[in-house]
Design a protein around this motif. Structure first.
Motif, PDB file in Angstrom:
ATOM      1  N   VAL A  54       1.259  -1.246   0.150  1.00 55.67           N
ATOM      2  CA  VAL A  54       0.244  -0.078  -0.660  1.00 55.67           C
ATOM      3  C   VAL A  54       1.072   1.258  -0.093  1.00 55.67           C
ATOM      4  CG1 VAL A  54      -1.899   1.353   1.501  1.00 55.67           C
ATOM      5  CG2 VAL A  54      -1.901  -1.462   1.452  1.00 55.67           C
ATOM      6  N   GLU A  55       1.861   1.699   0.796  1.00 59.14           N
ATOM      7  CA  GLU A  55       2.869   2.297   1.050  1.00 59.14           C
ATOM      8  C   GLU A  55       3.880   2.685  -0.149  1.00 59.14           C
ATOM      9  OE1 GLU A  55       4.898  -1.052   3.328  1.00 59.14           O
ATOM     10  OE2 GLU A  55       3.453  -0.396   2.795  1.00 59.14           O
ATOM     11  N   THR A  56       4.382   1.775  -0.930  1.00 59.76           N
ATOM     12  CA  THR A  56       5.558   2.149  -1.622  1.00 59.76           C
ATOM     13  C   THR A  56       5.275   1.291  -3.064  1.00 59.76           C
ATOM     14  OG1 THR A  56       6.335  -0.029  -1.279  1.00 59.76           O
ATOM     15  CG2 THR A  56       7.179   2.034   0.117  1.00 59.76           C
ATOM     16  N   ALA A  57       5.820   2.516  -4.814  1.00 59.28           N
ATOM     17  CA  ALA A  57       4.802   1.629  -5.885  1.00 59.28           C
ATOM     18  C   ALA A  57       6.038  -0.034  -5.891  1.00 59.28           C
ATOM     19  CB  ALA A  57       6.328   2.393  -6.427  1.00 59.28           C
ATOM     20  N   ALA A  58       4.900  -0.304  -6.397  1.00 61.45           N
ATOM     21  CA  ALA A  58       5.900  -2.042  -6.623  1.00 61.45           C
ATOM     22  C   ALA A  58       7.044  -1.706  -7.071  1.00 61.45           C
ATOM     23  CB  ALA A  58       4.941  -2.685  -8.181  1.00 61.45           C
ATOM     24  N   CYS A  59       7.772  -2.926  -6.419  1.00 64.51           N
ATOM     25  CA  CYS A  59       9.392  -3.788  -7.407  1.00 64.51           C
ATOM     26  C   CYS A  59       9.368  -4.609  -7.071  1.00 64.51           C
ATOM     27  CB  CYS A  59      10.086  -2.382  -5.596  1.00 64.51           C
ATOM     28  SG  CYS A  59      10.260  -3.098  -4.694  1.00 64.51           S
ATOM     29  N   ALA A  60      10.534  -5.784  -7.162  1.00 66.28           N
ATOM     30  CA  ALA A  60      11.344  -6.745  -7.670  1.00 66.28           C
ATOM     31  C   ALA A  60      11.806  -7.151  -6.358  1.00 66.28           C
ATOM     32  CB  ALA A  60      12.031  -6.811  -9.004  1.00 66.28           C
ATOM     33  N   GLU A  61      11.607  -8.203  -5.258  1.00 72.65           N
ATOM     34  CA  GLU A  61      13.004  -8.402  -4.679  1.00 72.65           C
ATOM     35  C   GLU A  61      13.109  -9.706  -5.273  1.00 72.65           C
ATOM     36  OE1 GLU A  61      12.062  -9.133   0.023  1.00 72.65           O
ATOM     37  OE2 GLU A  61      10.073  -7.758  -0.862  1.00 72.65           O
ATOM     38  N   ILE A  62      14.536  -9.782  -4.741  1.00 69.66           N
ATOM     39  CA  ILE A  62      14.758 -10.775  -4.854  1.00 69.66           C
ATOM     40  C   ILE A  62      14.885 -11.951  -3.072  1.00 69.66           C
ATOM     41  CG2 ILE A  62      17.542 -11.922  -4.903  1.00 69.66           C
ATOM     42  CD1 ILE A  62      18.112  -9.468  -5.866  1.00 69.66           C
ATOM     43  N   ASN A  63      14.438 -12.857  -4.386  1.00 72.93           N
ATOM     44  CA  ASN A  63      14.168 -14.020  -2.391  1.00 72.93           C
ATOM     45  C   ASN A  63      15.036 -15.009  -2.479  1.00 72.93           C
ATOM     46  OD1 ASN A  63      13.045 -15.451  -4.188  1.00 72.93           O
ATOM     47  ND2 ASN A  63      11.339 -15.789  -3.842  1.00 72.93           N
ATOM     48  N   GLY A  64      15.845 -15.352  -3.020  1.00 77.08           N
ATOM     49  CA  GLY A  64      17.143 -15.699  -3.061  1.00 77.08           C
ATOM     50  C   GLY A  64      18.049 -15.951  -3.850  1.00 77.08           C
ATOM     51  N   LEU A  65      19.232 -16.001  -3.704  1.00 78.30           N
ATOM     52  CA  LEU A  65      20.578 -16.198  -4.300  1.00 78.30           C
ATOM     53  C   LEU A  65      21.258 -17.486  -3.411  1.00 78.30           C
ATOM     54  CD1 LEU A  65      22.310 -15.014  -6.393  1.00 78.30           C
ATOM     55  CD2 LEU A  65      22.502 -13.740  -6.195  1.00 78.30           C
ATOM     56  N   VAL A  66      21.648 -17.937  -4.495  1.00 76.32           N
ATOM     57  CA  VAL A  66      22.752 -18.853  -4.077  1.00 76.32           C
ATOM     58  C   VAL A  66      23.815 -19.511  -4.451  1.00 76.32           C
ATOM     59  CG1 VAL A  66      21.378 -21.200  -4.094  1.00 76.32           C
ATOM     60  CG2 VAL A  66      23.416 -20.824  -2.329  1.00 76.32           C
ATOM     61  N   VAL A  67      24.943 -19.361  -5.258  1.00 76.70           N
ATOM     62  CA  VAL A  67      25.555 -20.141  -5.770  1.00 76.70           C
ATOM     63  C   VAL A  67      26.678 -21.237  -5.339  1.00 76.70           C
ATOM     64  CG1 VAL A  67      27.704 -19.592  -7.183  1.00 76.70           C
ATOM     65  CG2 VAL A  67      26.320 -18.433  -7.224  1.00 76.70           C
ATOM     66  N   ASP A  68      26.916 -22.415  -5.933  1.00 71.76           N
ATOM     67  CA  ASP A  68      27.909 -23.442  -4.919  1.00 71.76           C
ATOM     68  C   ASP A  68      28.714 -23.099  -4.166  1.00 71.76           C
ATOM     69  OD1 ASP A  68      29.238 -25.896  -4.310  1.00 71.76           O
ATOM     70  OD2 ASP A  68      27.398 -27.079  -6.020  1.00 71.76           O
ATOM     71  N   GLN A  69      28.767 -23.234  -3.305  1.00 68.59           N
ATOM     72  CA  GLN A  69      29.786 -22.890  -2.098  1.00 68.59           C
ATOM     73  C   GLN A  69      31.450 -22.945  -2.849  1.00 68.59           C
ATOM     74  OE1 GLN A  69      29.682 -24.060   1.482  1.00 68.59           O
ATOM     75  NE2 GLN A  69      30.081 -26.526   1.460  1.00 68.59           N
ATOM     76  N   ARG A  70      31.095 -24.236  -3.912  1.00 64.70           N
ATOM     77  CA  ARG A  70      32.386 -24.986  -4.421  1.00 64.70           C
ATOM     78  C   ARG A  70      33.170 -24.555  -6.057  1.00 64.70           C
ATOM     79  NH1 ARG A  70      30.305 -30.598  -4.805  1.00 64.70           N
ATOM     80  NH2 ARG A  70      28.459 -29.071  -6.138  1.00 64.70           N
ATOM     81  N   ILE A  71      32.145 -22.682  -6.301  1.00 59.99           N
ATOM     82  CA  ILE A  71      32.363 -22.509  -7.564  1.00 59.99           C
ATOM     83  C   ILE A  71      32.068 -21.238  -7.324  1.00 59.99           C
ATOM     84  CG2 ILE A  71      32.017 -24.128  -8.970  1.00 59.99           C
ATOM     85  CD1 ILE A  71      29.045 -23.353  -9.800  1.00 59.99           C
ATOM     86  N   ARG A  72      32.077 -20.676  -6.535  1.00 65.17           N
ATOM     87  CA  ARG A  72      31.984 -19.248  -5.841  1.00 65.17           C
ATOM     88  C   ARG A  72      32.776 -18.758  -6.256  1.00 65.17           C
ATOM     89  NH1 ARG A  72      29.019 -19.606  -0.139  1.00 65.17           N
ATOM     90  NH2 ARG A  72      27.379 -20.680  -1.129  1.00 65.17           N
ATOM     91  N   CYS A  73      32.964 -17.386  -6.731  1.00 58.97           N
ATOM     92  CA  CYS A  73      33.606 -16.216  -7.491  1.00 58.97           C
ATOM     93  C   CYS A  73      34.500 -15.687  -8.728  1.00 58.97           C
ATOM     94  CB  CYS A  73      34.749 -16.036  -6.366  1.00 58.97           C
ATOM     95  SG  CYS A  73      34.224 -14.991  -4.474  1.00 58.97           S
ATOM     96  N   ARG A  74      33.333 -16.440  -9.400  1.00 57.06           N
ATOM     97  CA  ARG A  74      33.545 -16.991 -11.157  1.00 57.06           C
ATOM     98  C   ARG A  74      32.993 -16.510 -11.973  1.00 57.06           C
ATOM     99  NH1 ARG A  74      34.636 -23.945 -10.849  1.00 57.06           N
ATOM    100  NH2 ARG A  74      36.592 -23.459  -9.479  1.00 57.06           N
ATOM    101  N   GLY A  75      31.743 -15.542 -11.242  1.00 55.78           N
ATOM    102  CA  GLY A  75      30.551 -14.575 -11.968  1.00 55.78           C
ATOM    103  C   GLY A  75      29.133 -15.494 -12.542  1.00 55.78           C
TER     104      GLY A  75
END
Length: 129
Positions: A54-75
């Motif tokens: 009600v109080e704010t304009a519609a927006c997108a919300e990320i509700n989850g982001l995960v990259v396998d811990q063995r391959i993180r920091c690769r883009g």
């Protein structure tokens, strides 16, 4: 996807994931992007939804982001983030937000490095029904 959710501390089964995904089929309200590795495994995923209030304009919300811990920091995380942002623009949102546990310092740095600003601190309250 369930195994990766477990890496974030959200233990669930593949069947639970399938049920949740089946309830999120409306592409105007939900987006799920999966990074598939050459070998066919899931290397990461991101979920987003259209947030309305009600109080704010519609927006997108990320509700989850995960990259396998063995391959993180690769883009992979950046590629997934870009996909969610593009989806948000495609449904008419000019803002995307994400909530992140206060103990996830690496995630906070990732979001800051990708143009997200820390705008508030809050507490979450839950009640089982």
């Amino acid at each position: 996807m369930a195994d990766l959710a477990g890496q974030l501390g959200y233990e669930c089964t593949g069947e639970e994931i399938r049920k949740r995904l089946s309830d999120m089929q409306d592409a105007n309200h939900y987006a799920i992007f999966v990074a598939e590795l050459v070998e066919g495994q899931v290397g990461g995923w991101i979920g987003a939804f259209l947030f309305r209030s009600v109080e704010t304009a519609a927006c997108a919300e990320i509700n989850g982001l995960v990259v396998d811990q063995r391959i993180r920091c690769r883009g992979i995380g950046k590629t997934l983030l870009d996909a969610a942002e593009e989806w948000a623009r495609s449904i008419g949102c000019n803002v995307i937000l994400v909530r992140s546990n206060v103990m996830r310092d690496r995630a906070h740095q990732f979001y800051t490095n990708n143009g997200y600003a820390h705008v508030k601190k809050q507490k979450e309250f839950r009640k089982k029904l």
